[in-house]
Design an enzyme around this catalytic site. Sequence first.
Site, short mmCIF file in Angstrom:
data_model
loop_
_atom_site.label_atom_id
_atom_site.label_comp_id
_atom_site.label_asym_id
_atom_site.label_seq_id
_atom_site.Cartn_x
_atom_site.Cartn_y
_atom_site.Cartn_z
N GLY A 211 0.81 -1.21 0.00
CA GLY A 211 0.00 0.00 0.00
C GLY A 211 0.84 1.26 0.00
N LEU A 212 1.02 1.83 -1.19
CA LEU A 212 1.73 3.11 -1.29
C LEU A 212 0.78 4.20 -1.80
N TRP B 149 -6.28 1.72 -5.14
CA TRP B 149 -5.71 1.00 -6.28
C TRP B 149 -4.63 0.02 -5.82
N PHE C 83 10.82 2.54 -2.89
CA PHE C 83 11.41 2.55 -4.25
C PHE C 83 12.45 1.47 -4.47
N ARG D 61 9.57 -3.16 -11.07
CA ARG D 61 9.58 -2.52 -12.40
C ARG D 61 10.40 -3.35 -13.39
N GLU E 164 3.18 1.36 -11.16
CA GLU E 164 4.63 1.37 -10.86
C GLU E 164 5.34 2.52 -11.58
N THR F 155 3.91 5.96 -14.07
CA THR F 155 3.33 6.04 -15.43
C THR F 155 4.45 6.25 -16.45
N PHE G 250 9.19 17.56 -12.50
CA PHE G 250 7.97 16.92 -11.99
C PHE G 250 6.90 17.96 -11.71
P1 TGC Z 1 13.34 11.73 -4.97
O1 TGC Z 1 13.87 13.00 -4.39
O2 TGC Z 1 13.64 11.38 -6.37
O3 TGC Z 1 13.80 10.50 -4.03
C1 TGC Z 1 13.51 10.47 -2.65
C2 TGC Z 1 14.38 9.41 -2.01
O4 TGC Z 1 14.06 8.15 -2.58
C3 TGC Z 1 15.23 7.62 -3.23
N1 TGC Z 1 14.80 6.98 -4.49
C4 TGC Z 1 15.16 5.76 -4.85
N2 TGC Z 1 15.92 4.84 -4.25
C5 TGC Z 1 16.09 3.67 -4.86
N3 TGC Z 1 15.52 3.40 -6.06
C6 TGC Z 1 14.75 4.29 -6.69
N4 TGC Z 1 14.17 3.99 -7.86
C7 TGC Z 1 14.54 5.55 -6.09
N5 TGC Z 1 13.83 6.64 -6.43
C8 TGC Z 1 14.02 7.52 -5.44
C9 TGC Z 1 16.14 8.81 -3.49
O5 TGC Z 1 17.46 8.43 -3.61
C10 TGC Z 1 15.87 9.63 -2.26
O6 TGC Z 1 16.58 9.05 -1.19
P2 TGC Z 1 17.16 9.95 0.01
O7 TGC Z 1 17.92 8.99 0.87
O8 TGC Z 1 18.02 11.00 -0.64
O9 TGC Z 1 15.97 10.54 0.69
O10 TGC Z 1 11.78 11.70 -4.69
P3 TGC Z 1 10.59 12.48 -5.32
O11 TGC Z 1 9.58 12.71 -4.25
O12 TGC Z 1 11.11 13.67 -6.09
O13 TGC Z 1 9.98 11.34 -6.28
C11 TGC Z 1 10.13 11.36 -7.52
C12 TGC Z 1 9.37 10.30 -8.36
C13 TGC Z 1 8.34 10.99 -9.19
C14 TGC Z 1 10.45 9.71 -9.22
C15 TGC Z 1 8.68 9.18 -7.54
O14 TGC Z 1 7.77 9.72 -6.67
C16 TGC Z 1 8.02 8.13 -8.42
O15 TGC Z 1 8.65 7.25 -8.97
N6 TGC Z 1 6.66 8.17 -8.55
C17 TGC Z 1 5.90 7.11 -9.22
C18 TGC Z 1 4.96 6.46 -8.22
C19 TGC Z 1 4.97 4.96 -8.30
O16 TGC Z 1 5.78 4.33 -9.00
N7 TGC Z 1 4.06 4.33 -7.58
C20 TGC Z 1 4.01 2.91 -7.56
C21 TGC Z 1 2.94 2.42 -6.63
S1 TGC Z 1 3.03 0.66 -6.35
C22 TGC Z 1 2.35 -0.02 -7.72
O17 TGC Z 1 1.96 0.61 -8.65
C23 TGC Z 1 2.27 -1.49 -7.72
S2 TGC Z 1 1.39 -2.18 -9.03
C24 TGC Z 1 1.91 -3.76 -8.86
C25 TGC Z 1 1.25 -4.76 -9.70
O18 TGC Z 1 0.03 -5.01 -9.55
O19 TGC Z 1 1.98 -5.46 -10.45
P1 FAD Z 2 -1.88 10.55 -11.26
O1 FAD Z 2 -0.64 10.63 -10.45
O2 FAD Z 2 -3.03 11.39 -10.89
O3 FAD Z 2 -1.49 10.86 -12.79
C1 FAD Z 2 -2.47 11.13 -13.78
C2 FAD Z 2 -1.75 11.58 -15.07
O4 FAD Z 2 -0.98 12.74 -14.81
C3 FAD Z 2 -0.79 10.52 -15.62
O5 FAD Z 2 -0.83 10.53 -17.01
C4 FAD Z 2 0.57 11.02 -15.14
O6 FAD Z 2 1.63 10.60 -16.00
C5 FAD Z 2 0.36 12.54 -15.21
N1 FAD Z 2 1.27 13.26 -14.32
C6 FAD Z 2 1.38 13.11 -12.97
N2 FAD Z 2 2.33 13.94 -12.51
C7 FAD Z 2 2.81 14.63 -13.58
C8 FAD Z 2 3.82 15.61 -13.75
N3 FAD Z 2 4.55 16.04 -12.70
N4 FAD Z 2 4.05 16.08 -14.98
C9 FAD Z 2 3.35 15.64 -16.04
N5 FAD Z 2 2.39 14.68 -15.95
C10 FAD Z 2 2.13 14.19 -14.73
N6 FAD Z 2 -0.40 1.29 -6.15
C11 FAD Z 2 0.10 0.72 -5.01
O7 FAD Z 2 0.61 1.39 -4.13
N7 FAD Z 2 0.03 -0.65 -4.85
C12 FAD Z 2 -0.53 -1.47 -5.77
O8 FAD Z 2 -0.56 -2.70 -5.59
C13 FAD Z 2 -1.09 -0.88 -6.95
N8 FAD Z 2 -1.74 -1.68 -7.86
C14 FAD Z 2 -2.40 -1.09 -8.90
C15 FAD Z 2 -3.22 -1.85 -9.72
C16 FAD Z 2 -3.95 -1.26 -10.75
C17 FAD Z 2 -4.88 -2.09 -11.58
C18 FAD Z 2 -3.80 0.13 -11.00
C19 FAD Z 2 -4.53 0.79 -12.13
C20 FAD Z 2 -2.99 0.90 -10.19
C21 FAD Z 2 -2.29 0.32 -9.12
N9 FAD Z 2 -1.54 1.10 -8.22
C22 FAD Z 2 -0.99 0.53 -7.10
C23 FAD Z 2 -1.52 2.56 -8.35
C24 FAD Z 2 -0.58 3.07 -9.44
O9 FAD Z 2 0.76 2.96 -9.05
C25 FAD Z 2 -0.97 4.51 -9.76
O10 FAD Z 2 -2.22 4.45 -10.46
C26 FAD Z 2 0.07 5.24 -10.56
O11 FAD Z 2 1.25 5.43 -9.82
C27 FAD Z 2 -0.45 6.61 -11.05
O12 FAD Z 2 -1.05 7.34 -10.02
P2 FAD Z 2 -2.52 7.95 -10.23
O13 FAD Z 2 -3.40 6.88 -10.75
O14 FAD Z 2 -2.89 8.63 -8.97
O15 FAD Z 2 -2.36 9.02 -11.40
#
Ligand code: TGC
Ligand code: FAD
Length: 392
Positions: free
Chosen positions: A140-141, A172, A245, A252, A372, A374, A392
């Site tokens: 849960g993130l 989600w 991360f 990823r 994970e 977008t 960002f």
């Molecule tokens: P930022 O300043 O970049 O970093 C903060 C701290 O985090 C560290 N860090 C990482 N460390 C290891 N690996 C990585 N990939 C890392 N990315 C960042 C970084 O070094 C720093 O550490 P420290 O010690 O200096 O504090 O942070 P930011 O807030 O500016 O974030 C930037 C951004 C946009 C890249 C990040 O928020 C991001 O990647 N957002 C995307 C959100 C996301 O991926 N959500 C995933 C939710 S889980 C999911 O979707 C599961 S689906 C699974 C499924 O069903 O298969």
């Molecule tokens: P938003 O962050 O609102 O983004 C909407 C749009 O805006 C996107 O096109 C994005 O690229 C764009 N955008 C956002 N920021 C910017 C920017 N700075 N500049 C330009 N464009 C931007 N999450 C978990 O934690 N655990 C899970 O197990 C998990 N499973 C999932 C399963 C499914 C089926 C789905 C659909 C999602 C899941 N997620 C999970 C959540 C997923 O990680 C998020 O949906 C994803 O990170 C995007 O967040 P959001 O949906 O809030 O979109």
Amino acid sequence: MIDLKYLSNRYMINLIKFNKRLSSEQKMILDNTKKFCENYLKPRVINDYKNEIVDRQIFKEFGNMGILGPKIKGFSCLGESYVTYGLIAKEIESIDSGYRSMFSVQSSLVMNPIDKYANDYLKNKYLYNLASGDFIGCFGLTEPDAGSNPNDMKTVAIKEKDCYILNGSKTWISNSPIADVFIIWAKLDGKVRGFLLDRDMNGITTPKIDGKLSLRTSVTGMIFLDNVKVPLQNILNVEGLKGPFTCLNDARLGISFGAIGAAENCLMNTIDYVLNRKQFNSLLAEKQLIQYKLADMVSEYNLALHASYSVAEAMDENDFTPEMISFVKRNSCQKSLNIARTCRDILGGNGISEEYNIFRHLTNLETVNTYEGTHDIHSLILGRYITGKMAF
Ligand code: TGC
Ligand code: FAD
């Protein structure tokens, strides 16, 4: 005798083969995974998808094969490489992205943080049961107001004398409605921390999200936390966003292989189709425009596979940066989506039928491109790497 069919397909789509680089152990694991996918997952996938059936038994079957948490050493896990992990994900996703989601959430996002950051008590209590598939986990993130920017999370933990109290909501979340174990990211004194929650704790509710037209073999839900009392020992030993991360790096990578598996299945079905379908007195396979599209798709498929393989090798050598992983996650998802869309077009009307699987892969890949991080978030991660400027 080792069966190498998983790398040398009926149709010659693997232009550069890397089977010589795999150990006999890896080949055996992949051959078993391929057989399991063909015999167990493939016959059920159309029905599961249509009726949104999510069967706990699938986790047990993954567990029986021993593939859950494949990177972990001990706790009945394989202790294998990132390359093996990626190739297992590719095989599973060649059937359906939802099944791969079940495999990768359990492996990379639940077992992995427990193995990396939990104490021995929690490891012993949870890892064996997660490896066998008796327990199901979720991660849960994401929150309703914090998706791409998880640092904006509102879920909070407050330390009391003998426990932490958690309040907040996640949305989600894959597996949450059926999960026994929850990895929850929350802010404690303003810093992101990870907590391991158990279904038995009071104050957890996990409604299913209905109406999903993508990833229908995997259940997705919310998590509401209402004054949940969490024992002090259930905090993970990592601070800041690098906690979630570092786990997402592994997941990823799995996606970057998995999406290619979905594209591979679309390609195989399409090649089969054009070798049988005649229009204007000749096979579609004999049309130059069709061959041009196949050449483009097979090129992108091979490039994506080899890029993912190279990044997995770099991770195995512990010589990688997160940007490498963003590069292959973004590339594989976008290229696989494009391949699925082109394959759908080549099948004409049949392209939207469940019978040919392509439309299901296409709708799944829309999710895989979003979760994970977008496509555009990974563009911005790469943009920051290239220019040194945050956009960002
Ligand atoms: P930022 O300043 O970049 O970093 C903060 C701290 O985090 C560290 N860090 C990482 N460390 C290891 N690996 C990585 N990939 C890392 N990315 C960042 C970084 O070094 C720093 O550490 P420290 O010690 O200096 O504090 O942070 P930011 O807030 O500016 O974030 C930037 C951004 C946009 C890249 C990040 O928020 C991001 O990647 N957002 C995307 C959100 C996301 O991926 N959500 C995933 C939710 S889980 C999911 O979707 C599961 S689906 C699974 C499924 O069903 O298969
Ligand atoms: P938003 O962050 O609102 O983004 C909407 C749009 O805006 C996107 O096109 C994005 O690229 C764009 N955008 C956002 N920021 C910017 C920017 N700075 N500049 C330009 N464009 C931007 N999450 C978990 O934690 N655990 C899970 O197990 C998990 N499973 C999932 C399963 C499914 C089926 C789905 C659909 C999602 C899941 N997620 C999970 C959540 C997923 O990680 C998020 O949906 C994803 O990170 C995007 O967040 P959001 O949906 O809030 O979109």
